[in-house]
Structure formats: structure tokens, C-alpha cells
Design a protein around this motif. Structure first.
Motif, PDB file in Angstrom:
ATOM      1  N   PHE A   1       0.816  -1.215   0.000  1.00  0.00           N
ATOM      2  CA  PHE A   1       0.000   0.000   0.000  1.00  0.00           C
ATOM      3  C   PHE A   1       0.857   1.277   0.000  1.00  0.00           C
ATOM      4  O   PHE A   1       0.392   2.332   0.402  1.00  0.00           O
ATOM      5  CB  PHE A   1      -0.976  -0.014   1.179  1.00  0.00           C
ATOM      6  N   TYR A   2       2.085   1.138  -0.426  1.00  0.00           N
ATOM      7  CA  TYR A   2       2.977   2.284  -0.673  1.00  0.00           C
ATOM      8  C   TYR A   2       3.373   3.043   0.582  1.00  0.00           C
ATOM      9  O   TYR A   2       3.912   4.147   0.494  1.00  0.00           O
ATOM     10  CB  TYR A   2       2.323   3.275  -1.653  1.00  0.00           C
ATOM     11  N   ILE A   3       3.145   2.468   1.765  1.00  0.00           N
ATOM     12  CA  ILE A   3       3.469   3.176   3.005  1.00  0.00           C
ATOM     13  C   ILE A   3       4.977   3.335   3.150  1.00  0.00           C
ATOM     14  O   ILE A   3       5.484   4.415   3.483  1.00  0.00           O
ATOM     15  CB  ILE A   3       2.891   2.458   4.235  1.00  0.00           C
ATOM     16  N   LEU A   4       5.721   2.253   2.893  1.00  0.00           N
ATOM     17  CA  LEU A   4       7.183   2.340   2.957  1.00  0.00           C
ATOM     18  C   LEU A   4       7.701   3.330   1.924  1.00  0.00           C
ATOM     19  O   LEU A   4       8.603   4.136   2.206  1.00  0.00           O
ATOM     20  CB  LEU A   4       7.808   0.960   2.729  1.00  0.00           C
ATOM     21  N   GLU A   5       7.138   3.271   0.729  1.00  0.00           N
ATOM     22  CA  GLU A   5       7.551   4.186  -0.341  1.00  0.00           C
ATOM     23  C   GLU A   5       7.309   5.636   0.064  1.00  0.00           C
ATOM     24  O   GLU A   5       8.161   6.513  -0.180  1.00  0.00           O
ATOM     25  CB  GLU A   5       6.789   3.868  -1.624  1.00  0.00           C
ATOM     26  N   TYR A   6       6.173   5.896   0.668  1.00  0.00           N
ATOM     27  CA  TYR A   6       5.870   7.263   1.098  1.00  0.00           C
ATOM     28  C   TYR A   6       6.923   7.783   2.065  1.00  0.00           C
ATOM     29  O   TYR A   6       7.457   8.891   1.889  1.00  0.00           O
ATOM     30  CB  TYR A   6       4.485   7.335   1.756  1.00  0.00           C
ATOM     31  N   PHE A   7       7.208   7.013   3.122  1.00  0.00           N
ATOM     32  CA  PHE A   7       8.158   7.483   4.129  1.00  0.00           C
ATOM     33  C   PHE A   7       9.570   7.625   3.562  1.00  0.00           C
ATOM     34  O   PHE A   7      10.306   8.536   3.945  1.00  0.00           O
ATOM     35  CB  PHE A   7       8.150   6.544   5.343  1.00  0.00           C
ATOM     36  N   GLU A   8       9.936   6.723   2.650  1.00  0.00           N
ATOM     37  CA  GLU A   8      11.260   6.823   2.031  1.00  0.00           C
ATOM     38  C   GLU A   8      11.376   8.062   1.151  1.00  0.00           C
ATOM     39  O   GLU A   8      12.346   8.830   1.251  1.00  0.00           O
ATOM     40  CB  GLU A   8      11.548   5.572   1.192  1.00  0.00           C
ATOM     41  N   GLU A   9      10.388   8.266   0.275  1.00  0.00           N
ATOM     42  CA  GLU A   9      10.499   9.305  -0.739  1.00  0.00           C
ATOM     43  C   GLU A   9      10.027  10.678  -0.276  1.00  0.00           C
ATOM     44  O   GLU A   9      10.507  11.697  -0.766  1.00  0.00           O
ATOM     45  CB  GLU A   9       9.715   8.889  -1.987  1.00  0.00           C
ATOM     46  N   ASN A  10       9.088  10.707   0.664  1.00  0.00           N
ATOM     47  CA  ASN A  10       8.516  11.994   1.077  1.00  0.00           C
ATOM     48  C   ASN A  10       8.987  12.466   2.446  1.00  0.00           C
ATOM     49  O   ASN A  10       8.924  13.667   2.737  1.00  0.00           O
ATOM     50  CB  ASN A  10       6.990  11.915   1.073  1.00  0.00           C
ATOM     51  N   GLU A  11       9.446  11.523   3.275  1.00  0.00           N
ATOM     52  CA  GLU A  11       9.921  11.902   4.608  1.00  0.00           C
ATOM     53  C   GLU A  11      11.405  11.592   4.792  1.00  0.00           C
ATOM     54  O   GLU A  11      11.943  11.783   5.885  1.00  0.00           O
ATOM     55  CB  GLU A  11       9.105  11.165   5.690  1.00  0.00           C
ATOM     56  N   ASN A  12      12.043  11.078   3.718  1.00  0.00           N
ATOM     57  CA  ASN A  12      13.487  10.768   3.749  1.00  0.00           C
ATOM     58  C   ASN A  12      13.863   9.810   4.886  1.00  0.00           C
ATOM     59  O   ASN A  12      14.884   9.984   5.559  1.00  0.00           O
ATOM     60  CB  ASN A  12      14.318  12.050   3.868  1.00  0.00           C
ATOM     61  N   ILE A  13      13.004   8.794   5.078  1.00  0.00           N
ATOM     62  CA  ILE A  13      13.253   7.801   6.125  1.00  0.00           C
ATOM     63  C   ILE A  13      14.065   6.646   5.543  1.00  0.00           C
ATOM     64  O   ILE A  13      13.723   6.094   4.500  1.00  0.00           O
ATOM     65  CB  ILE A  13      11.930   7.264   6.709  1.00  0.00           C
ATOM     66  N   ASP A  14      15.135   6.284   6.241  1.00  0.00           N
ATOM     67  CA  ASP A  14      15.999   5.190   5.817  1.00  0.00           C
ATOM     68  C   ASP A  14      15.635   3.943   6.627  1.00  0.00           C
ATOM     69  O   ASP A  14      15.995   3.816   7.800  1.00  0.00           O
ATOM     70  CB  ASP A  14      17.461   5.564   6.045  1.00  0.00           C
ATOM     71  N   PHE A  15      14.921   3.013   5.981  1.00  0.00           N
ATOM     72  CA  PHE A  15      14.461   1.824   6.697  1.00  0.00           C
ATOM     73  C   PHE A  15      15.539   0.758   6.864  1.00  0.00           C
ATOM     74  O   PHE A  15      15.277  -0.297   7.439  1.00  0.00           O
ATOM     75  CB  PHE A  15      13.239   1.222   5.997  1.00  0.00           C
TER      76      PHE A  15
ATOM     77  N   SER B   1      12.826 -12.602   2.416  1.00  0.00           N
ATOM     78  CA  SER B   1      12.145 -11.839   1.374  1.00  0.00           C
ATOM     79  C   SER B   1      10.733 -11.433   1.779  1.00  0.00           C
ATOM     80  O   SER B   1       9.963 -12.225   2.306  1.00  0.00           O
ATOM     81  CB  SER B   1      12.071 -12.658   0.085  1.00  0.00           C
ATOM     82  N   HIS B   2      10.393 -10.166   1.524  1.00  0.00           N
ATOM     83  CA  HIS B   2       9.057  -9.672   1.867  1.00  0.00           C
ATOM     84  C   HIS B   2       7.983 -10.250   0.961  1.00  0.00           C
ATOM     85  O   HIS B   2       6.803 -10.061   1.199  1.00  0.00           O
ATOM     86  CB  HIS B   2       9.014  -8.147   1.823  1.00  0.00           C
ATOM     87  N   THR B   3       8.381 -10.946  -0.085  1.00  0.00           N
ATOM     88  CA  THR B   3       7.383 -11.558  -0.965  1.00  0.00           C
ATOM     89  C   THR B   3       6.919 -12.912  -0.436  1.00  0.00           C
ATOM     90  O   THR B   3       5.963 -13.479  -0.950  1.00  0.00           O
ATOM     91  CB  THR B   3       7.944 -11.744  -2.388  1.00  0.00           C
ATOM     92  N   LYS B   4       7.604 -13.440   0.593  1.00  0.00           N
ATOM     93  CA  LYS B   4       7.210 -14.733   1.152  1.00  0.00           C
ATOM     94  C   LYS B   4       5.790 -14.653   1.704  1.00  0.00           C
ATOM     95  O   LYS B   4       5.430 -13.721   2.409  1.00  0.00           O
ATOM     96  CB  LYS B   4       8.186 -15.117   2.269  1.00  0.00           C
ATOM     97  N   LYS B   5       4.962 -15.603   1.361  1.00  0.00           N
ATOM     98  CA  LYS B   5       3.569 -15.705   1.824  1.00  0.00           C
ATOM     99  C   LYS B   5       2.676 -14.594   1.288  1.00  0.00           C
ATOM    100  O   LYS B   5       1.571 -14.394   1.781  1.00  0.00           O
ATOM    101  CB  LYS B   5       3.512 -15.692   3.362  1.00  0.00           C
TER     102      LYS B   5
ATOM    103  N   LEU C   1      -2.218  -2.438  -6.299  1.00  0.00           N
ATOM    104  CA  LEU C   1      -1.179  -2.365  -5.268  1.00  0.00           C
ATOM    105  C   LEU C   1       0.202  -2.195  -5.893  1.00  0.00           C
ATOM    106  O   LEU C   1       0.375  -2.363  -7.100  1.00  0.00           O
ATOM    107  CB  LEU C   1      -1.230  -3.612  -4.400  1.00  0.00           C
ATOM    108  N   LYS C   2       1.166  -1.885  -5.067  1.00  0.00           N
ATOM    109  CA  LYS C   2       2.547  -1.718  -5.528  1.00  0.00           C
ATOM    110  C   LYS C   2       3.050  -3.055  -6.079  1.00  0.00           C
ATOM    111  O   LYS C   2       2.958  -4.077  -5.399  1.00  0.00           O
ATOM    112  CB  LYS C   2       3.440  -1.252  -4.374  1.00  0.00           C
ATOM    113  N   PRO C   3       3.587  -3.066  -7.283  1.00  0.00           N
ATOM    114  CA  PRO C   3       4.059  -4.312  -7.883  1.00  0.00           C
ATOM    115  C   PRO C   3       5.250  -4.890  -7.117  1.00  0.00           C
ATOM    116  O   PRO C   3       6.052  -4.158  -6.540  1.00  0.00           O
ATOM    117  CB  PRO C   3       4.466  -3.910  -9.303  1.00  0.00           C
TER     118      PRO C   3
END
Length: 414
Positions: free
Chosen positions: A339-353, A387-391, A410-412
Motif C-alpha cells: 500500500f505504498y506506506i514504505l515508499e511514502y516514508f522513504e520518498e517523502n519523509e526521507n526515512i531510511d528503513f 524476502s518480503h514476498t514470502k507468503k 497495489l505496488k508491484p
């Protein structure tokens, strides 16, 4: 329940968190062969006997004494017994599928002590509604019923939709009388079910259709059982017909379709829900940039509310916001990815996960509802160690079933 019963109930409850368990029979009580099957090699076991066969408490429990007022796993098990349970689960149970299915060979479970504490807290949340029954039995039973109930609901929904279409073929007076008669017909059916002591599943009607709320139904079922004589409760694979337990949900759907009334209970006018509405409004204002970002991904307002509800640990479910039943640790991470939540924080809040501490931005999204998932595990998922794709296929099913959002939106997955 005594200590041994509680331990095997909790152990089974814990194993239900593993969706690809190889020893599927341990948590698939309802998959036993019918005792009338001529090819069956044994009689169907009662639930307690069934799970005792799969979980040997003699290898876990050292002392039968425990604190009857459970507030923590340490009230049930000593430090040594907690380690015994952890080792027992990890050494005796495996997960995964053969290479042909793309998941690699089976591997031993990787439960940690923090996992046991987290899962025991979930168990306690349910146990406070009923301390006298096997919670894992009713959780599994409800999963089985839900599968059949969804098919039944679809059939009944089409009947109600057909009523909605039929009324338009009549003049105004007859149309009004027709739908009132249908409403009374469904109401009488509901009242008869209530009089016959049929438990009613929880859910609501919204613009996406009829939502079956698994979590609320399980809690309500456990509360319902408190009215029963516990000495007469029998745990068999033969559960009563579920159709009459859907009468309230179907009545709600009919009211919504024919009279445009949103949900009979839990409406927005109650004091608690007014406070929840204010809280949700405050949360949306606080995360206004995220709300705008999600809208650019073509999520409508009601879907954004649902996304925020899940990020806030289903805090707003009483406002008839959908959620994903039984979302576990890796699924929540995958949800934030899809749902692009990680993408949002990375790209818009400059969060390094890649930094452990930064997972607070998703796990502490709502300060009052902090998710007790492992930041260390999340860092591993992010770095690709696990891998986050597991399950993820199973999560796709839940998203499409519970949220009515297709995977194409959803995010591919790379």
C-alpha cells in the motif's frame, strides 16, 4: 482450564500464526476423516485429545502450578518452561513448500521469545472474553465457517439485489409495500433465529458490499459461550449449521440496499464513536501528506480510512472500517509495502528503513496503538534476508476478500 489445557491451547493458537505449517493436521482439527468413512483408520478425536496428540506437554511443563489470573506468559510458564515451549515448537514443526512451488524446502520454525510474548498477548486479549473454552478451537472453527459463509452470503446478496431491481417494476405505492413486506420477512427470520439461540456473526454493509468481521465475530462468539453450560460444551468436527447465524448481517444488507440505512448497530451517533470520529479526523490531519499521497495512488477516501485503520491497529473498526482478519507480523510489513506506506516514508519523509530505529514510523503510526512487532525482523525483511514476498499470495487473498481491493491496484512486486 488447567495449566496443561491452557498450554496446548496457546501452543495451537501460536501455530495458527504459521500459514504454511507442514504438520497441517496439528492445527486442522476440522480436516479429520469422517468416522463413518470406511477408509478411515481411526475414530474422530475430541479437540483436547486431538491437540494433545500433536503437542506433548510433558516435554514443556515442569510444574503444574501457575497463576490462575493470567496477565503475562510468565504467569503460566516459568523461564525454563518458556524456553522448553520455544524449543519444542522450533524443533518439531516446519514450514514451507517444495522447490516446485517456489518457496524452497521446508525449514524449522523461527519463533523467538519476543514472538511468544507477542502472541500470548493476543491470546490474552481473547481469553479475557472467555477463560473456560479452547480459544484455538473456536478460532479455527470460525475460519472454516467463514469460508462456507462467504459463499452463502454471495447467494443471498444476489437475492436481495434482485429484490431491489424488482421493486422498480412496480408503481410507487406497490413498490413501497413490496419492500416493506420483504423487510418484515427478513426481520421475522432474524427474530426466529434469535429465539432459537442462534449466534449472530458480526459485520456491516458498506459501498463495497457485505463485510464479515472475523475478529469481532470471534470475540462475540466467545462472549456468547459464557451463557452456555461449559460442562456441556462438546468440541467436535460437526458444528451446527451456520446459515441462521448470518440473518443479522443479511438483514443489515437488505436495509442498506432498499432503505439506504448504514448499519443498524455501532452507528456514528454513539458517544464512543463520536470520539473515534474526532480521533480519526485528527489522525488524518496529522498525516495529511500521506493521505494526499495515497489519493495520488488512486485510493478513494473510504479506502484511505481503511488503510489508516489497519496502520492504527484496527482502532477505527467500530466506525465500520474494514480490516484484515488475523494480520501477523510479516503480513503487516507486506501490507505497508503493497500500500505504498514504505515508499511514502522513504520518498517523502526521507526515512531510511535500513536503520532499525526508523521502523517506529510504521509500528508507532498511532502513538496510542503501538504494534509490538520485531523491528529486528522488519530490518531483515527490508534488507532481503527474509524476502518480503514470502507468503504474499495469501495476503493478496485477504486484501481482495476483506478490503475488496484488487492486487492490480497495489505496488508491484519487483
Amino acid at each position: 482450564m488447567n495449566k496443561e489445557q491452557t498450554v496446548i491451547d496457546f501452543a495451537t493458537f501460536t501455530l495458527m500464526d504459521v500459514e504454511e505449517l507442514i504438520q497441517w493436521n496439528i492445527i486442522n482439527f476440522f480436516g479429520q476423516k469422517d468416522e463413518h468413512d470406511p477408509f478411515s483408520d481411526k475414530k474422530i478425536l475430541e479437540y483436547e485429545d486431538f491437540i494433545k496428540e500433536g503437542i506433548l506437554t510433558s516435554e514443556i511443563i515442569l510444574n503444574q502450578n501457575c497463576n490462575l489470573e493470567l496477565k503475562s506468559i510468565s504467569d503460566l510458564l516459568s523461564t525454563v518452561e518458556i524456553n522448553n515451549l520455544l524449543n519444542y515448537l522450533n524443533e518439531n514443526f516446519t514450514e514451507g513448500y517444495p522447490d516446485g512451488d517456489g518457496f524452497g524446502p521446508p525449514t524449522n520454525l523461527k519463533f523467538t521469545t519476543s514472538d511468544l510474548y507477542r502472541l500470548f498477548n493476543k491470546y490474552l486479549e481473547l481469553r479475557k472474553y472467555n477463560q473456560n473454552v479452547f480459544i484455538s478451537y473456536y478460532k479455527q472453527m470460525l475460519h472454516i465457517i467463514e469460508f462456507d459463509a462467504q459463499k452463502f452470503i454471495e447467494i443471498e446478496k444476489h437475492k436481495i439485489i434482485n429484490i431491489e431491481k424488482t421493486k422498480d417494476l412496480l408503481n410507487l405505492d406497490l413498490s413501497t409495500e413490496y419492500i416493506e413486506n420483504k423487510k418484515n420477512e427478513y426481520k421475522r427470520k432474524l427474530f426466529k433465529s434469535i429465539e432459537n439461540n442462534n449466534f449472530q456473526f458480526k459485520g456491516f454493509s458498506d459501498e463495497k458490499g457485505l463485510y464479515f468481521d472475523f475478529n469481532k465475530s470471534l470475540i462475540s462468539y466467545l462472549e456468547f459461550l459464557n451463557k452456555e453450560d461449559h460442562s456441556k460444551i462438546v468440541y467436535t468436527v460437526f458444528y451446527k449449521g451456520f446459515e441462521n447465524s448470518l440473518d443479522y448481517l443479511l438483514y443489515q444488507f437488505l436495509e442498506d440496499k432498499l432503505f439506504n440505512t448504514k448499519n443498524i448497530e455501532n452507528n456514528d451517533s454513539t458517544p464512543d464513536n463520536k470520539d473515534l470520529l474526532k480521533d480519526l479526523s485528527h489522525l488524518k490531519e496529522k498525516h495529511k501528506k500521506l493521505v494526499v499521497f495515497l489519493s495520488t495512488k488512486n485510493f478513494i477516501e473510504s479506502e484511505i480510512d481503511v488503510i489508516l485503520n489497519i496502520l492504527a491497529n484496527n482502532k477505527y473498526s467500530n466506525l465500520n472500517k474494514r480490516n484484515i482478519s488475523d494480520i501477523n507480523q510479516i503480513e503487516f510489513y507486506n501490507f505497508c509495502y503493497l500500500f505504498y506506506i514504505l515508499e511514502y516514508f522513504e520518498e517523502n519523509e526521507n526515512i531510511d528503513f535500513s536503520k532499525l530505529k526508523n521502523f517506529k514510523y510504521i509500528l508507532n503510526f498511532d502513538k496510542k496503538n503501538i504494534l509490538n512487532y520485531s523491528k529486528t525482523d522488519y530490518q531483515k525483511y527490508f534488507k532481503g534476508i527474509d524476502s518480503h514476498t514470502k507468503k504474499i499470495d495469501k495476503l493478496y487473498e485477504k486484501i481482495e476478500k476483506d478490503l475488496q481491493i484488487t492486487k492490480e491496484r497495489l505496488k508491484p512486486i519487483p
